[in-house]
Design a protein around this motif. Structure first.
Motif, PDB file in Angstrom:
ATOM      1  N   THR A  52     -38.206  30.771  58.260  1.00 17.54           N
ATOM      2  CA  THR A  52     -37.870  29.831  59.327  1.00 17.54           C
ATOM      3  C   THR A  52     -38.495  30.290  60.640  1.00 17.54           C
ATOM      4  O   THR A  52     -38.260  31.415  61.081  1.00 17.54           O
ATOM      5  CB  THR A  52     -36.337  29.757  59.476  1.00 17.54           C
ATOM      6  OG1 THR A  52     -35.784  29.400  58.207  1.00 17.54           O
ATOM      7  CG2 THR A  52     -35.936  28.725  60.519  1.00 17.54           C
ATOM      8  N   ALA A 113     -35.308  32.744  55.275  1.00 16.54           N
ATOM      9  CA  ALA A 113     -35.101  31.393  54.765  1.00 16.54           C
ATOM     10  C   ALA A 113     -33.667  31.182  54.288  1.00 16.54           C
ATOM     11  O   ALA A 113     -33.051  30.153  54.574  1.00 16.54           O
ATOM     12  CB  ALA A 113     -36.066  31.126  53.612  1.00 16.54           C
ATOM     13  N   ARG A 116     -31.180  30.390  57.045  1.00 17.16           N
ATOM     14  CA  ARG A 116     -31.639  29.437  58.054  1.00 17.16           C
ATOM     15  C   ARG A 116     -30.495  28.717  58.775  1.00 17.16           C
ATOM     16  O   ARG A 116     -30.424  28.704  60.009  1.00 17.16           O
ATOM     17  CB  ARG A 116     -32.557  28.396  57.408  1.00 17.16           C
ATOM     18  CG  ARG A 116     -32.931  27.252  58.344  1.00 17.16           C
ATOM     19  CD  ARG A 116     -33.638  26.113  57.604  1.00 17.16           C
ATOM     20  NE  ARG A 116     -33.829  24.980  58.489  1.00 17.16           N
ATOM     21  CZ  ARG A 116     -32.935  24.021  58.679  1.00 17.16           C
ATOM     22  NH1 ARG A 116     -31.764  24.074  58.028  1.00 17.16           N
ATOM     23  NH2 ARG A 116     -33.168  23.032  59.505  1.00 17.16           N
ATOM     24  N   GLU A 136     -37.316  24.320  65.995  1.00 18.00           N
ATOM     25  CA  GLU A 136     -37.731  24.802  64.682  1.00 18.00           C
ATOM     26  C   GLU A 136     -39.105  24.231  64.362  1.00 18.00           C
ATOM     27  O   GLU A 136     -39.436  23.114  64.777  1.00 18.00           O
ATOM     28  CB  GLU A 136     -36.714  24.367  63.616  1.00 18.00           C
ATOM     29  CG  GLU A 136     -36.949  25.062  62.292  1.00 18.00           C
ATOM     30  CD  GLU A 136     -36.045  24.575  61.168  1.00 18.00           C
ATOM     31  OE1 GLU A 136     -35.250  23.645  61.398  1.00 18.00           O
ATOM     32  OE2 GLU A 136     -36.161  25.128  60.058  1.00 18.00           O
TER      33      GLU A 136
END
Lengths: 359, 129
Positions: A52, A113, A116, A136
């Motif tokens: 992310t 990830a 996230r 993001e």
């Protein structure tokens, strides 16, 4: 399951795909051990697009990140990177991350990830009262090109303006051109770069890398490489209940002040005595260390293996464990119905292709 | 689909069983099983003379990724183990049906062999996975 822009490319390269925290990702392309050696000896590429990326901007960016992060972003000049944790109020680790400073009011953060949703919620909550914008960047692909030949081989595949700057790019520094971003960072203990780029250009870049002789490598090899390098994995070696002081990450916590979230809790823990420490382990006999195995010392104290696997470089089982602070040798690990002796060693096990551990 | 030799019998836990000329039963794991495990780095062999009932844990195969138990496909006594696997466990990856065999059993009841899965039945099981 979520897919990266390289899903088809992985299949074409013969990947075995697995569910990795809701993402369909390559675990290997045949042999995890050969991919591991490719990175130690030559060059390999990992698709880490599932990670992310969050851009932080606005006049209060620095003040916000001084609160959010336990490390000190005031150390950074434009184009520099830093490893840090972000903590909850109790000092537990919400996640570990890399932060890049792009400008005085512009930063880029890369978090895991699997974490996230909670990370974004926490970053948002912590931003209250600061004039910052969090954005993001889900449409950036991210490739890690790692190994002693990684930078040389990646030059042929990168846009020329960026390739020309690689010779002067120092470790933990980054350069960028439009939406292409190159940081000399990684998670393998080898030299290399991590490249972010628009996802619609990812497959072409991937193909160029393969054509330049860079080996496709899966997340299996990524795990054994980072373990040999003594690097932590969130969710195993640390989590919301573990402070950086308890898991070998005290070096990432700034000493100048405690004005970050969790800072007071860390001070209190330091004053009271940190209850745990993280140690490196080598299994002396045959077998494999795995997360969740229990360690026992001579006094009967118990510790927990948090990361463990087979080291392709050392050809032995290695691991990391969280143990009580007064845990002392001799130490045994319970594997199935046996107790096998393990040796405590300093981290890392392997760095830049060389075995560091002395047994 | 991975290779499933016609002349062997199989278990649903992915062992293969071969009846040898001297009446013992040789056991290994299938090509599918080794593919799922990935690079094998350690094998815990059973002891010679150990006795097992059908379905007992008789050993462990560990890959870089994970550990997987090996189950006795038949009740019986271990009469031989493949000691080459101690130094070269990757034989299971390279040659799962031949050099990568794991142990041999003297069966208590030969009828148990007849109840194992045929190659076609095992292929059907793989197709369902």
């Amino acid at each position: 399951m979520k897919k990266t822009a390289l899903n088809q490319a992985h299949r074409q390269a013969g990947a075995k795909m697995v569910d990795f925290g809701g993402w369909e990702m390559p675990i290997n392309y045949g042999s995890q051990i050969e991919e591991h050696h490719a990175v130690r000896r030559d060059a390999g590429v990992f698709d880490v697009s599932h990670m992310t990326v969050v851009d932080v901007s606005g006049p209060d960016s620095q003040a916000y990140l001084l609160k959010l992060l336990a490390n000190d972003i005031r150390k950074l000049d434009d184009g520099q990177a830093l490893y840090s944790t972000m903590l909850n109020e109790s000092g537990g680790i919400v996640d570990d991350l890399i932060v890049y400073r792009l400008g005085p009011e512009q930063f880029r953060i890369v978090v895991n990830a699997a974490t996230r949703d909670k990370d974004l919620a926490w970053m948002q909550e912590q931003s209250r009262g600061f004039d910052v914008e969090l954005m993001e960047r889900p449409h950036l692909a991210m490739l890690a090109i790692q190994g002693p030949q990684a930078i040389d081989k990646a030059k042929a595949a990168l846009p020329q303006t960026l390739a020309a700057q690689l010779n002067d790019l120092q470790p933990f520094h980054a350069v960028w051109d439009g939406e292409w971003f190159v940081g000399r960072t990684g998670y393998t203990g080898e030299d290399g770069i991590e490249v972010m780029l628009p996802e619609d250009q990812a497959e072409h870049f991937w193909n160029q890398l393969l054509a330049a002789g860079v080996a496709p490598c899966g997340l299996g090899a990524r795990d054994t490489l980072r373990l040999e390098a003594g690097m932590h994995l969130y969710g195993q070696d640390m989590d919301d209940t573990v402070t950086p002081l308890e898991c070998g990450l005290a070096w990432t916590v700034r000493k100048s002040d405690h004005d970050f979230t969790g800072g007071q809790a860390l001070e209190a823990q330091r004053a009271a005595g940190v209850p745990h420490k993280l140690i490196g382990l080598v299994l002396e006999g045959r077998g494999v260390l795995r997360p969740g195995q229990v360690l026992v010392d001579a006094q009967g104290h118990e510790g927990l293996v948090t990361s463990g696997s087979y080291s392709p470089t050392m050809e032995k089982a290695i691991g990391m464990a969280r143990v009580p602070r007064d845990f002392s040798a001799p130490i045994h690990v319970k594997i199935r119905n046996r107790e096998l002796p393990v040796t405590v060693v300093k981290l890392p096990f392997v760095r830049h292709g060389k075995i560091i551990t002395q047994l | 689909m991975s290779y499933v030799p016609d002349e062997l019998k199989y278990t649903s836990s992915h062992e293969w069983v071969q009846k040898t000329d001297n009446g013992t039963y040789r056991v290994g794991i299938t090509e599918h099983a080794q593919e799922q495990l990935g690079d094998i780095v350690f094998v815990e062999l059973p002891e010679t003379d150990a006795s097992y009932a059908e379905g007992d844990e008789a050993g462990v195969v560990e890959s870089v990724k994970t550990a997987s138990d090996i189950y006795a496909p038949l009740s019986g006594t271990v009469v031989a183990v493949n000691e080459a696997l101690e130094e070269t466990p990757e034989l299971i990856n390279e040659s799962p049906y031949d050099d990568g065999w794991i142990f041999e059993l003297q069966a208590e009841n030969d009828a148990e062999y007849d109840n194992l899965l045929s190659a076609d039945e095992y292929r059907a099981l793989l197709a369902d996975e």
